[in-house]
Design a protein around this motif. Structure first.
Motif, PDB file in Angstrom:
ATOM      1  N   THR A 148       3.854  32.715  39.960  1.00  0.00           N
ATOM      2  CA  THR A 148       4.029  33.384  38.677  1.00  0.00           C
ATOM      3  C   THR A 148       3.336  34.738  38.667  1.00  0.00           C
ATOM      4  N   VAL A 187       5.427  37.305  40.528  1.00  0.00           N
ATOM      5  CA  VAL A 187       6.583  37.784  39.767  1.00  0.00           C
ATOM      6  C   VAL A 187       6.145  38.771  38.684  1.00  0.00           C
ATOM      7  N   ARG A 188       5.087  38.438  37.960  1.00  0.00           N
ATOM      8  CA  ARG A 188       4.613  39.328  36.895  1.00  0.00           C
ATOM      9  C   ARG A 188       4.112  40.655  37.475  1.00  0.00           C
ATOM     10  N   ALA A 224       7.102  42.775  38.347  1.00  0.00           N
ATOM     11  CA  ALA A 224       7.720  43.345  37.149  1.00  0.00           C
ATOM     12  C   ALA A 224       6.968  44.587  36.692  1.00  0.00           C
ATOM     13  N   PHE A 253      11.355  43.123  31.365  1.00  0.00           N
ATOM     14  CA  PHE A 253      11.035  41.830  31.966  1.00  0.00           C
ATOM     15  C   PHE A 253      10.918  40.763  30.883  1.00  0.00           C
ATOM     16  N   LYS A 254      11.523  39.595  31.142  1.00  0.00           N
ATOM     17  CA  LYS A 254      11.387  38.454  30.229  1.00  0.00           C
ATOM     18  C   LYS A 254      11.224  37.173  31.045  1.00  0.00           C
ATOM     19  N   ARG A 255      10.358  36.311  30.536  1.00  0.00           N
ATOM     20  CA  ARG A 255      10.103  35.032  31.197  1.00  0.00           C
ATOM     21  C   ARG A 255      10.744  33.907  30.400  1.00  0.00           C
ATOM     22  N   GLN A 281      10.798  29.743  30.390  1.00  0.00           N
ATOM     23  CA  GLN A 281      10.255  28.500  30.927  1.00  0.00           C
ATOM     24  C   GLN A 281      11.342  27.430  30.850  1.00  0.00           C
ATOM     25  N   VAL A 319      14.683  38.816  35.037  1.00  0.00           N
ATOM     26  CA  VAL A 319      14.549  37.508  34.403  1.00  0.00           C
ATOM     27  C   VAL A 319      13.691  36.626  35.294  1.00  0.00           C
ATOM     28  N   PHE A 320      12.607  36.125  34.728  1.00  0.00           N
ATOM     29  CA  PHE A 320      11.750  35.189  35.452  1.00  0.00           C
ATOM     30  C   PHE A 320      12.097  33.776  34.991  1.00  0.00           C
ATOM     31  N   ASP A 344      11.185  30.359  35.337  1.00  0.00           N
ATOM     32  CA  ASP A 344      10.078  29.550  35.849  1.00  0.00           C
ATOM     33  C   ASP A 344      10.465  28.077  35.888  1.00  0.00           C
ATOM     34  N   THR A 363      11.504  30.251  40.257  1.00  0.00           N
ATOM     35  CA  THR A 363      10.537  29.469  41.022  1.00  0.00           C
ATOM     36  C   THR A 363      10.884  27.993  40.909  1.00  0.00           C
TER      37      THR A 363
END
Length: 325
Positions: A45, A48-49, A52, A59-61, A63, A98-99, A101, A141
């Motif tokens: 994580t 990735v951050r 970004a 950037f947006k995460r 979950q 786009v993350f 997770d 991930t």
């Protein structure tokens, strides 16, 4: 050089994750998506951050959980009583980076919604399709050891990831540095290294990277030998046998890589050559990216599982036996 600046800035936060940074940057320039796999606590994580922030892109995460709905990802239609009509509320997928997770915790209907975004760079809400911002990049991930409450990613979705990067454990020396930070690495400031303009410039340079026909044949031979039904083709193109001590590697593969794998190998090899300051592709560029590009595209047989043979073992053996052009 862009890659060197990224490594330098990322090293302020990440210890011993150079290959992860290189892989993510390679995929971004090549225009593909990345799947990061590793056990908990390996700074996936954070990587990735950090990336970004280095990119300067929106950037947006998200979950991913078992109760996530496609509308939570893509958006939905909202009825406005005052106007008596529906309006579109776009979801978090409408961004540059786009993350996703723990992507394997979402059910198939959510993964299929993300598949359209990854494959076509668009999202369908109601009866209308909406283009996603460019560039559009998915960083996902997954945890390889915890299987409770998870859903295996469909092969079609896996194939849409340009690379699958395995995040390794740090060395004892690296781990000592990590422990000294006491978990405050995310508070270390990093500077923006590149922008959308510099990214587009890098992508335009890829068209100028020359790839000889012999290199293309080399790529096709590597991809074809992963397919048991295409074994005769690989042996025809190569003077060596793909066996060692009577061990035929094709018995460990149920389904091999698709033509998309060959395209990905070439694109990533061009990026590697670009980062090395060359205007042409060498076989070493293919070898440098082969594991990340191919490991998630091989469906292994039961015999491979029983023998403890991994996709990385098979790819390494293919690269070892395949004669260089």
């Amino acid at each position: 050089m862009l890659a060197d600046k990224c490594r330098e800035e990322a090293a302020k936060r990440l210890v011993g994750q150079t290959q992860v940074v290189d892989g993510i940057l390679t995929a971004l320039v090549a225009g593909g998506h990345v799947l990061l796999e590793g056990v908990p606590g390996l700074a996936k994580t954070l990587a990735v951050r950090t990336f970004a922030e280095l990119s300067g892109l929106d950037f947006k995460r998200i979950q991913f959980t078992p109760d996530l709905l496609p509308a939570d990802l893509t958006g939905t239609l909202i009825y406005e009583q005052a106007g008596g009509k529906f309006s579109v509320r776009k979801g978090p997928v409408f961004t540059n980076v786009v993350f996703a997770d723990e992507i394997n915790r979402a059910p198939a209907k959510v993964q299929s919604a993300l598949l359209e975004a990854m494959a076509e760079h668009q999202v369908t809400i109601g009866e209308t399709s909406y283009r996603l911002p460019e560039p559009f990049f998915v960083l996902a991930t997954q945890n390889p050891i915890e299987q409770e409450g998870t859903y295996n990613l469909p092969e079609a979705e896996l194939d849409r990831f340009l690379m699958k990067i395995v995040v390794p454990y740090p060395t004892p020396k690296e781990e000592a540095e990590i422990v000294k930070t006491c978990g405050y690495a995310d508070q270390i400031k990093v500077n923006q290294v590149f922008s959308e303009r510099s990214l587009n410039k890098c992508r335009s340079l890829l068209d100028k990277i020359v790839c000889d026909d012999k290199i293309v044949e080399y790529i096709v031979s590597i991809v074809n030998v992963t397919r048991p039904i295409e074994k005769s083709y690989a042996e025809l193109k190569s003077p060596v046998s793909f066996t060692k001590a009577g061990d035929d590697i094709t018995k460990y593969i149920t389904y091999g890589a698709s033509p998309r794998a060959g395209i990905a190998l070439l694109q990533c090899a061009k990026v590697n050559a670009l980062f090395q300051g060359r205007s042409f592709v060498l076989p070493e560029d293919i070898k440098a990216v082969a594991l990340n590009v191919l490991r998630h595209r091989l469906i292994l047989s039961y015999e491979a599982s029983a023998s403890g043979v991994t996709a990385d073992d098979i790819i390494a053996k293919i690269l070892d036996f395949m004669p260089l052009p």
